[in-house]
Design an enzyme around this catalytic site. Structure first.
Site, PDB file in Angstrom:
ATOM      1  N   GLU A   1       0.674  -0.892   0.008  1.00 34.88           N
ATOM      2  CA  GLU A   1      -0.152   0.215   0.029  1.00 34.88           C
ATOM      3  C   GLU A   1       1.258   1.250   0.131  1.00 34.88           C
ATOM      4  O   GLU A   1       2.002   1.366   1.104  1.00 34.88           O
ATOM      5  CB  GLU A   1      -1.164  -0.242   1.076  1.00 34.88           C
TER       6      GLU A   1
ATOM      7  N   ARG B   1       6.102 -12.486   9.389  1.00 34.55           N
ATOM      8  CA  ARG B   1       6.460 -11.259   8.748  1.00 34.55           C
ATOM      9  C   ARG B   1       8.094 -11.614   9.380  1.00 34.55           C
ATOM     10  O   ARG B   1       8.169 -12.444  10.660  1.00 34.55           O
ATOM     11  CB  ARG B   1       5.618  -9.929   9.035  1.00 34.55           C
TER      12      ARG B   1
ATOM     13  N   LYS C   1       4.898   0.731  11.021  1.00 32.36           N
ATOM     14  CA  LYS C   1       4.530   1.667  10.141  1.00 32.36           C
ATOM     15  C   LYS C   1       4.593   2.930  11.166  1.00 32.36           C
ATOM     16  O   LYS C   1       5.052   4.439  10.683  1.00 32.36           O
ATOM     17  CB  LYS C   1       3.917   1.523   8.930  1.00 32.36           C
TER      18      LYS C   1
END
Length: 566
Positions: A42, A268, A278
């Site tokens: 994204e 992850r 983020k």
RNA sequence: UGUCCUGUGGUGUAAUUGGCAACACGUCUGACUCUGGAUCAGAAGAGUCCAGGUUCGAGCCCUGGCGGGACAACCA
């Protein structure tokens, strides 16, 4: 001797569970032996080392199975996204060494198609327009252990739903007034199946589609269809989407999409002494705790690039840590190992004194300059040799001299000998101090018979230290970076904010460093090993011709420091 | 008091699908060295979360526990 035959279609890279799934698909012919992956960021932030793992995985799988990997921006939420990020993301992926060729896509390219799919669901009675508020919807949803209840708007007629959805699309409502939901099961034990949102109203212009749309699809709805449209075979994502897979499949099945990819989830990357979210990285930037997204202490790809990491080192690291479904934490030391390992092979050696102290060779003639020969890289003969000037007055590292040395101190101290790298063996005769007791100069004598390369230069001395000729030294600023956090798990303490674990010494700026003159024409991004110190690169932002700034990428392994810590 | 996922040296991944638990990083020795780097040689460290079961044989299969993670955005 029998030669081991390696099947050309089989790689020698270790198998992981994803490759095993692919192998099974190839055996059963599910995707006609094709492998087509995608990396779907994204565009709402900079890529970090965790993304790098995903990029290496997706592009790596494609490479290994002779398939393809698309780059697709998952741009379904215009309020968070920005073109700045679509640029930086492409730069970072290219820098890592991967190529999506012509296959650069955007989920927003498929908005028309998504809209048609929504209509199919509505006509089938599988989606409805809800008019509950966001808060009400949350209340109706229940909790993981309690079932939800159905919305009073759940049984609107197909006609009414079609009409309302049309009006949503035409911008006749305000944000949040209505929402399109899939009609699945409000009592499902999987929360994702409790009538998930499909389309929400956002009267916001989109960075690519402008004001064309005021309804935007949700991730779960858009992602599978994007994969399907692009012919993705293996849709690799992280573990938190595991519970979404039934929904991924539900959408594809309900609209009878012609192509149905397989979603596969992996763990992850988590790194010790690092934060990866983020949101937190953005906070570090916004609160000026670091100097932007590419501050060399950040775990972003752009920061590692600026700090002097190479793409190869990051790719090796990603391969080394492997892929699995179990959540764990990788020691940052492994990343540091990867970059040392690569730089050791490619970085030219050079002498640089970071904390200088003057050293005078009292029996060396004034006004004489010798040009000494030095090897650029002992790991790489083709790197050649260079000349370094030597003279009576030098700078050496403060830490290479001790008046009162402990046992096993192999460096310079009063009355002791040491070799000056590529030059002579010297002996410390005297220490000159100022009124406050600070060492101003170290006086030594040298033995002319011990010059490097001379036949009788083989006398053994315990240590070799680096130096720079005072009159020839160029001045530079050197930035010593260390880990940004002093806690192995900065977000692990529920009572403390992660900012409390910021390492106050994560950046030390040294302004009066002395470098050998060959460094005068180093260009931004150039990488070196400062012998006995570490790997350094010319900073791409602050370095100016004549006023160079070097970033420390990583220290050398230091067994002396390790001994001292005990 | 739900659903899904997951438990293998300090860390991360393996174990040819039931056959003496391997590799990497880290740690510790020693050698070598004009970088206390690199390199080389070697060592220690798990008996695979626990308890049963099947089997000649289980890290792999079965049953039951226990631990860890994810899920209650109109984020992705």
């Amino acid at each position: 001797m029998e030669e081991k035959k390696v099947n050309e279609n089989e790689s020698n890279l270790p198998k992981n569970f994803i490759k095993e799934i692919i192998d099974e698909h190839n055996k059963s012919g599910r995707f006609n032996n094709k492998v087509h992956t995608r990396f779907p960021p994204e565009p709402n932030g900079y890529l970090h080392i965790g993304h790098a793992k995903s990029i290496c995985l997706n592009f790596g799988l494609a490479e290994e199975y002779k398939g393809k990997c698309n780059l697709r921006f998952d741009d379904t939420n215009p309020v968070k996204e920005d073109v700045e990020y679509v640029e930086s993301i492409q730069t970072d992926i290219r820098w890592l060494g991967f190529d999506w060729e012509k296959r650069l896509y955007f989920a927003s390219d498929y908005f028309e198609q998504f809209y048609e799919y929504a209509l199919v669901l509505i006509r089938k009675g599988k989606a409805y327009v809800d008019s509950l508020s966001a808060d009400e919807i949350r209340e109706y949803r229940g909790t993981p252990t309690e079932p939800g209840k159905e919305s009073p708007y759940r049984n609107r007629s197909v006609e009414e739903n079609l009409e309302l959805f049309e009006k949503m699309k035409n911008g006749e409502f305000k944000d949040g007034e209505h929402i399109l939901r899939a009609k699945i099961d409000m009592s499902s034990p999987n929360m994702n199946l409790r009538d998930p949102a499909v389309y929400r109203i956002r009267n916001t212009s989109h960075h690519r589609t402008g004001d064309k749309w005021c309804i935007y699809p949700m991730y779960d709805f858009a992602h599978g269809f994007s994969d399907s449209i692009e012919g993705i075979t293996h849709s690799v994502c992280t573990l938190e989407f595991e519970n979404h897979r039934p929904l991924y499949d539900w959408f594809l099945d309900e609209v009878e999409a012609p192509h149905h990819p397989q979603q596969i989830e992996f763990a992850r990357l988590n790194l010790s002494f690092t934060v990866m979210s983020k949101r937190k990285l953005l906070q570090l930037v916004n609160e000026n705790i670091v100097d932007g997204w590419d501050d060399p202490r950040m775990p972003t790809i752009s920061a590692y690039r600026r700090r002097g990491y190479t793409p190869e080192s990051i790719r090796n690291f990603a391969e080394e840590v492997g892929v699995a479904k179990r959540n764990g934490v990788i020691d940052v030391g492994r990343l540091e190992y990867a970059i040392r390992d690569h730089l050791n092979k490619i970085a030219n050696r050079v002498m640089a004194v970071i904390n200088p102290v003057k050293l005078v060779i009292i029996n060396y003639p004034e006004n004489v300059v010798e040009e000494l020969e030095a090897i650029n890289n002992p790991e790489d003969e083709t790197a050649g040799k260079r000349k370094i000037p030597f003279s009576k007055e030098l700078f050496i590292e403060q830490t290479d001299f001790m008046e009162d040395p402990p046992r096993k101190f192999f460096r310079l101290s009063p009355g002791k000998e040491v070799r000056l790298r590529y030059a002579y063996i010297i002996k410390c005769e005297d220490v000159i101090k100022d009124d406050d007791g600070n060492i101003k100069e170290i006086h030594c004598t040298y033995d002319p018979e011990t010059k490097s390369g001379m036949s009788n230069s083989n006398r053994k001395v315990k240590g070799t230290i680096h130096w720079v000729s005072a009159q020839h030294a160029i001045e530079a600023e050197v930035r010593l970076y260390d880990r940004l956090f002093n806690s192995e798990d900065p977000t692990g303490d529920k009572k403390k904010d992660f900012l409390e674990f910021i390492n106050p010494d994560s950046l030390e700026i040294k302004t009066d460093c002395k470098l050998e003159p060959s460094l005068a024409d180093a260009k931004a991004g150039d990488k070196f090993q400062f012998e006995r110190n570490g790997y350094f690169c010319v900073d791409t932002r602050y370095s100016k011709p004549g006023k160079p700034v070097f970033n420390r990428t990583v220290t050398l392994r230091d067994t002396w420091a390790k001994m001292q810590n005990k």
